[in-house]
Design a protein around this motif. Structure first.
Motif, PDB file in Angstrom:
ATOM      1  N   UNK A 104       0.841  -1.267  -0.025  1.00  0.00           N
ATOM      2  CA  UNK A 104       0.009  -0.179  -0.035  1.00  0.00           C
ATOM      3  C   UNK A 104       0.826   1.332   0.152  1.00  0.00           C
ATOM      4  N   UNK A 105       1.918   1.072   0.488  1.00  0.00           N
ATOM      5  CA  UNK A 105       3.093   2.376   0.379  1.00  0.00           C
ATOM      6  C   UNK A 105       3.158   2.870  -0.962  1.00  0.00           C
ATOM      7  N   UNK A 106       3.518   2.327  -1.940  1.00  0.00           N
ATOM      8  CA  UNK A 106       3.693   2.888  -3.171  1.00  0.00           C
ATOM      9  C   UNK A 106       2.384   3.273  -3.923  1.00  0.00           C
ATOM     10  N   UNK A 107       1.445   2.477  -3.653  1.00  0.00           N
ATOM     11  CA  UNK A 107       0.146   3.067  -4.114  1.00  0.00           C
ATOM     12  C   UNK A 107      -0.308   4.443  -3.331  1.00  0.00           C
ATOM     13  N   UNK A 108      -0.043   4.262  -2.202  1.00  0.00           N
ATOM     14  CA  UNK A 108      -0.375   5.905  -1.362  1.00  0.00           C
ATOM     15  C   UNK A 108       0.265   6.913  -1.979  1.00  0.00           C
ATOM     16  N   UNK A 109       1.619   6.440  -2.133  1.00  0.00           N
ATOM     17  CA  UNK A 109       2.333   7.653  -2.611  1.00  0.00           C
ATOM     18  C   UNK A 109       2.046   8.133  -4.085  1.00  0.00           C
ATOM     19  N   UNK A 110       1.603   7.244  -5.065  1.00  0.00           N
ATOM     20  CA  UNK A 110       1.079   7.492  -6.246  1.00  0.00           C
ATOM     21  C   UNK A 110      -0.468   8.381  -6.057  1.00  0.00           C
ATOM     22  N   UNK A 111      -1.045   7.857  -5.271  1.00  0.00           N
ATOM     23  CA  UNK A 111      -2.356   8.528  -4.905  1.00  0.00           C
ATOM     24  C   UNK A 111      -2.073   9.824  -4.509  1.00  0.00           C
ATOM     25  N   UNK A 112      -0.956  10.082  -3.331  1.00  0.00           N
ATOM     26  CA  UNK A 112      -1.006  11.446  -2.809  1.00  0.00           C
ATOM     27  C   UNK A 112      -0.364  12.384  -3.883  1.00  0.00           C
ATOM     28  N   UNK A 113       0.516  11.993  -4.849  1.00  0.00           N
ATOM     29  CA  UNK A 113       1.283  12.474  -6.013  1.00  0.00           C
ATOM     30  C   UNK A 113       0.052  13.060  -6.758  1.00  0.00           C
ATOM     31  N   UNK A 114      -0.964  11.901  -7.094  1.00  0.00           N
ATOM     32  CA  UNK A 114      -2.073  12.284  -8.133  1.00  0.00           C
ATOM     33  C   UNK A 114      -2.915  13.190  -7.598  1.00  0.00           C
ATOM     34  N   UNK A 115      -3.163  13.347  -6.326  1.00  0.00           N
ATOM     35  CA  UNK A 115      -4.207  14.198  -5.660  1.00  0.00           C
ATOM     36  C   UNK A 115      -3.509  15.699  -5.991  1.00  0.00           C
ATOM     37  N   UNK A 116      -2.223  15.724  -5.803  1.00  0.00           N
ATOM     38  CA  UNK A 116      -1.610  17.119  -6.028  1.00  0.00           C
ATOM     39  C   UNK A 116      -1.406  17.485  -7.238  1.00  0.00           C
ATOM     40  N   UNK A 117      -1.793  16.701  -8.302  1.00  0.00           N
ATOM     41  CA  UNK A 117      -1.457  16.962  -9.613  1.00  0.00           C
ATOM     42  C   UNK A 117      -2.254  17.957 -10.493  1.00  0.00           C
ATOM     43  N   UNK A 118      -1.656  18.603 -11.270  1.00  0.00           N
ATOM     44  CA  UNK A 118      -2.245  19.811 -12.043  1.00  0.00           C
ATOM     45  C   UNK A 118      -3.412  19.196 -13.061  1.00  0.00           C
ATOM     46  N   UNK A 119      -3.228  17.985 -13.374  1.00  0.00           N
ATOM     47  CA  UNK A 119      -4.196  17.271 -14.321  1.00  0.00           C
ATOM     48  C   UNK A 119      -5.747  16.863 -13.834  1.00  0.00           C
ATOM     49  N   UNK A 120      -6.660  17.640 -14.000  1.00  0.00           N
ATOM     50  CA  UNK A 120      -7.680  17.535 -13.292  1.00  0.00           C
ATOM     51  C   UNK A 120      -8.308  15.952 -13.254  1.00  0.00           C
ATOM     52  N   UNK A 121      -8.080  15.540 -14.294  1.00  0.00           N
ATOM     53  CA  UNK A 121      -8.615  13.978 -14.663  1.00  0.00           C
ATOM     54  C   UNK A 121      -8.163  13.261 -13.282  1.00  0.00           C
ATOM     55  N   UNK A 122      -6.741  13.328 -13.392  1.00  0.00           N
ATOM     56  CA  UNK A 122      -6.026  12.348 -12.341  1.00  0.00           C
ATOM     57  C   UNK A 122      -6.421  12.739 -10.974  1.00  0.00           C
ATOM     58  N   UNK A 123      -6.475  14.219 -11.042  1.00  0.00           N
ATOM     59  CA  UNK A 123      -6.614  14.629  -9.445  1.00  0.00           C
ATOM     60  C   UNK A 123      -7.971  14.291  -8.989  1.00  0.00           C
TER      61      UNK A 123
END
Lengths: 400, 388
Positions: A208-227
């Motif tokens: 879950x750590x790498x998945x969580x990391x990706x989700x955290x980065x995704x949540x701060x992404x500038x791409x609205x779909x990903x965010x």
């Protein structure tokens, strides 16, 4: 106006040195009996503490603990076939080597972990109901721990390889339990007891750590779909109880995957736990990302670093360091939450306890069984909490 | 001649984000399509069509504890409603009790008294480092179920403890209760207004007007008047008694409900205690020193300086603990208390409608979370510092 007079002629009072009180007495006065209210509190708490302590100790010494000693193996490794136990010991030995090396290499918090595990091994060694060969293996592991500790202190260069092996430890362990791919694999349906608890907890933590990391980065992404995808996922998971996620895992995953793919109950529970904890870890990591001052981003950009380089060399090293204690706290929660797999029918440590209690042979031994189970969880959670607090101090989180 | 520099589209800053998003959406859609078609074809194989029509069918099972009347002849929909009400019942009492205990333990941990603060620490460490489910099992299997039979129930004052549950005194309303509620509300409003007016006068004239004392006096006078007028209290307290094989009077908590409630309250209170402690410690020391320098009393400092600032730190984490308590109440399924998850599980087993049942459970928790965090955010905005 009134005259202000100073009595200058008067002989100054001779100040006697304060009456020396013994240190213990002074401590008592300051900390327990500083006022009448405080004294009352002290007496009341002493009565309560004494009452609880007396009854706990009385229970511990009068209870019949044979239910634990008879079923100790079941509680530890479940129905794992006795002729295949050497696989578990191999994995355990590997852990001892890694632990010893890390103790020697990093000391600090690692020393606390290693010494605690050592203490647990020693306590198990002297337990009267442990079989002789188990004792021998435990003894060998203790020697191994010290040996590798000295190797670790002498070889500071192997830090990176040791870290790599730690990362691979869980897959390797599962590989070993399955008989190196050579021997007959032990079906995960009969994994049980504390072994299963540990496996579910560590797999879900590591994955879950790498998945969580990706989700955290995704949540701060500038791409609205990903965010928004990440936001919806995180908030959805955080809004529902773990038990419903485990139900989804048990009932819906087979449905979603169709007929072609069969996965075991243990695997489904691991997937459920992983998807659940990833959302919580993502929020912790996001906290770390937000704590990095904007100047760091701007400095990286002005150096001409690409986004990927900026993240991996400037932002993430600082952010992850800042969230280590919070993540350890999350790991404690995951470890505790693994007990919920008992509800969906797995025989982890708690599930095994439930089975023992249901056995008519051990009627009326609920308190002993569940207290023992709770105690095992407590030791590990307390240890992790202790390490987390130490890390908070040594990493200087919150201080700049 | 210089060649026109053209950026290839895969490095164009305007196009790359769009491409990435299209790619991401495509991946998500393909995965979703794969899962959903699988699910639908799987369901078709066992002959189940998705839909919520089954909620109108007769449930046919009993629910032992229900606040509204429920018969086996009622529908699945009503059974789920009973489950929701039971969950809310745990949530309501759980949140109140855990806040009280958490507050006391948090303050005890900050106490100057060494013994008391150590006791609070031990309480927190023990109960937060053991899984909640283990604690609930201990309460249920090792404490409440082995209690003696109802005929030999243990009594603790007016409280009866037996393996059929715990009977506690409970209030009952009677004909004068409405009158009492009106007078109490009126009394509170009057006392509040009086205190406000006197306080204003005190501030303007600088003379003591005893606003709080007068308010309490007025309220007490109204209460005494009501007692004389009605000749009875606002409610009657019914103490339970054992009659045959059941309790008469009072209020009986089943072993399952008691176990889940006590387990949840104790477990969550350790987190709340830490939150309260952190909140109080989070108030800058200068604030307290400034209050002392102004000559405020200890109690005034607490009320007017520490508390308003601590509450700002406390509310956000407290909200998430309340939500955790509600989510953790789903563990009731392990001790047979029929909350929404437990009823949903029964419905699932009887109808085979796994997808719909899980959707209902999830929808309930999501809606509840949204409402709670919305309300707490509203409260939070009220106490938050207005920054310029």
């Amino acid at each position: 106006m009134e005259e202000i007079s100073f009595e200058t002629n008067k002989e100054p009072d001779i100040l006697l040195p304060p009456k020396t009180q013994s240190r213990a007495l002074r401590w008592l006065r300051e900390n327990l009996f500083s006022s009448w209210f405080n004294a009352l509190l002290t007496i009341a708490s002493a009565l309560v503490a004494g009452y609880i302590l007396f009854h706990t100790i009385q229970f511990i010494f009068t209870a019949d603990w044979s239910v634990i000693s008879v079923n100790f193996r079941l509680l530890m490794i479940g129905q794992f076939p006795i002729e295949e136990v050497w696989r578990i010991w191999t994995a355990f030995g590997l852990m001892t080597v890694l632990l010893g090396l890390s103790w020697g290499l990093w000391k600090g918090s690692m020393a606390h972990v290693a010494v605690s595990i050592l203490a647990i091994m020693v306590v198990m060694l002297v337990m009267p109901f442990i079989q002789m060969n188990t004792r021998l293996i435990l003894g060998a592991n203790i020697v191994l721990l010290f040996l590798t500790f000295f190797v670790g202190t002498k070889l500071p260069k192997i830090k990176v390889p040791v870290l790599l092996v730690w990362l691979l430890f869980i897959p390797v362990t599962i590989f070993i339990l399955n008989g190196f791919g050579v021997f007959e694999p032990v079906s995960s349906n009969i994994w049980g007891g504390f072994l299963l608890t540990m496996l579910i907890a560590s797999v879900s933590i590591v994955v879950s750590f790498p998945i969580g990391l990706l989700l955290a980065l995704g949540r701060r992404s500038t791409l609205p779909v990903v965010k928004y995808f990440c936001v919806i996922y995180i908030e959805f998971i955080r809004g529902i109880p773990l038990i419903t996620v485990l139900f989804i895992g048990q009932l819906m995953i087979p449905l979603f995957l169709g007929n072609g793919i069969e996965i075991s109950n243990v695997m489904r529970a691991m997937i459920g736990m992983t998807l659940f904890s990833a959302a919580y870890l993502a929020e912790n990591i996001r906290g770390g990302l937000q704590s990095i001052p904007r100047g760091q981003y701007e400095a990286a950009q002005s150096l001409g670093l690409s986004k990927a380089h900026m993240m991996s060399f400037v932002i993430l090293p600082q952010a992850l360091k800042a969230v280590i204690p919070a993540c350890v706290g999350q790991f404690i929660s995951i470890f505790k939450d693994t007990s919920l797999v008992a509800i969906v029918g797995l025989t982890d440590l708690l599930g095994m306890g439930q089975k023992l209690v249901a056995n008519p042979e051990f009627l009326g031994k609920q308190m002993e069984v569940f207290l023992f189970v709770g105690f095992i969880y407590f030791i590990f959670c307390f240890l992790m909490a202790h390490v987390s607090r130490r890390l908070e101090v040594t990493l200087g989180v919150g201080e700049r | 001649m210089k060649k026109a520099v053209t950026t290839p589209f895969w490095r164009d800053k305007r196009i790359v984000p769009i491409l990435l998003q299209v790619l991401f959406s495509a991946l998500v859609l393909i995965a979703g399509y794969y899962f959903i078609t699988n699910a639908i074809s799987g369901l078709q194989q066992i002959g189940i069509k998705l839909g919520f029509d089954f909620l109108k069918n007769t449930a046919g099972f009993t629910i032992s504890e229900s606040m509204i009347d429920f018969q086996p002849t009622d529908t699945y929909g009503k059974a789920l409603l009973v489950g929701i009400i039971n969950t809310l019942r745990i949530a309501f009492f759980g949140i109140i009790l855990t806040s009280i205990i958490g507050l006391f333990v948090g303050i005890a941990k900050l106490s100057n008294n060494w013994l008391l603060s150590k006791l609070a620490t031990v309480y927190i460490e023990i109960f937060r480092n053991t899984p909640l489910l283990v604690q609930i099992f201990i309460w249920f299997f090792a404490v409440f179920l082995p209690l003696p039979k109802i005929q030999e129930a243990v009594t603790l004052g007016p409280i009866y403890l037996s393996n059929r549950g715990i009977a506690i005194p409970w209030f009952e309303t009677h004909s004068n209760t409405v009158f009492w509620i009106v007078t109490i509300v009126l009394g509170l409003i009057l006392a509040y207004l009086l205190a406000k007016v006197l306080m204003k006068m005190e501030m303007e004239s600088g003379k003591r007007r005893y606003p709080f004392m007068s308010a309490i006096g007025v309220f007490a006078a109204i209460i005494i008047f009501s007692i004389i007028f009605t000749g009875s209290g606002p409610i009657t307290i019914h103490t339970p008694a054992v009659e045959g094989r059941g309790f008469v009077g009072g209020y009986t908590l089943s072993p399952g409900y008691s176990a889940i409630l006590i387990g949840l309250v104790i477990y969550t209170s350790t987190y709340i205690a830490e939150i309260i402690r952190a909140g109080i410690l989070g108030v800058p020391k200068g604030q307290i020193e400034a209050a002392k320098a102004l000559g405020l009393k200890n109690s005034t400092t607490l009320r007017l300086v520490i508390f308003p600032q601590a509450i700002r730190i406390i509310i956000p984490p407290l909200t998430s603990q309340y939500l955790n308590l509600v989510k953790n109440s789903s563990l009731a399924v392990a001790v047979g208390f029929q909350d929404i998850v437990s009823v949903g599980g029964t419905v699932m087993n009887q109808t085979g409608r796994a997808v719909e049942s899980i959707v209902i459970m999830i929808a309930f928790y999501l809606i509840f979370s949204l409402i709670t965090s919305g309300l707490m955010n509203l409260f939070n905005r009220k106490v938050q510092l207005v920054e310029r």
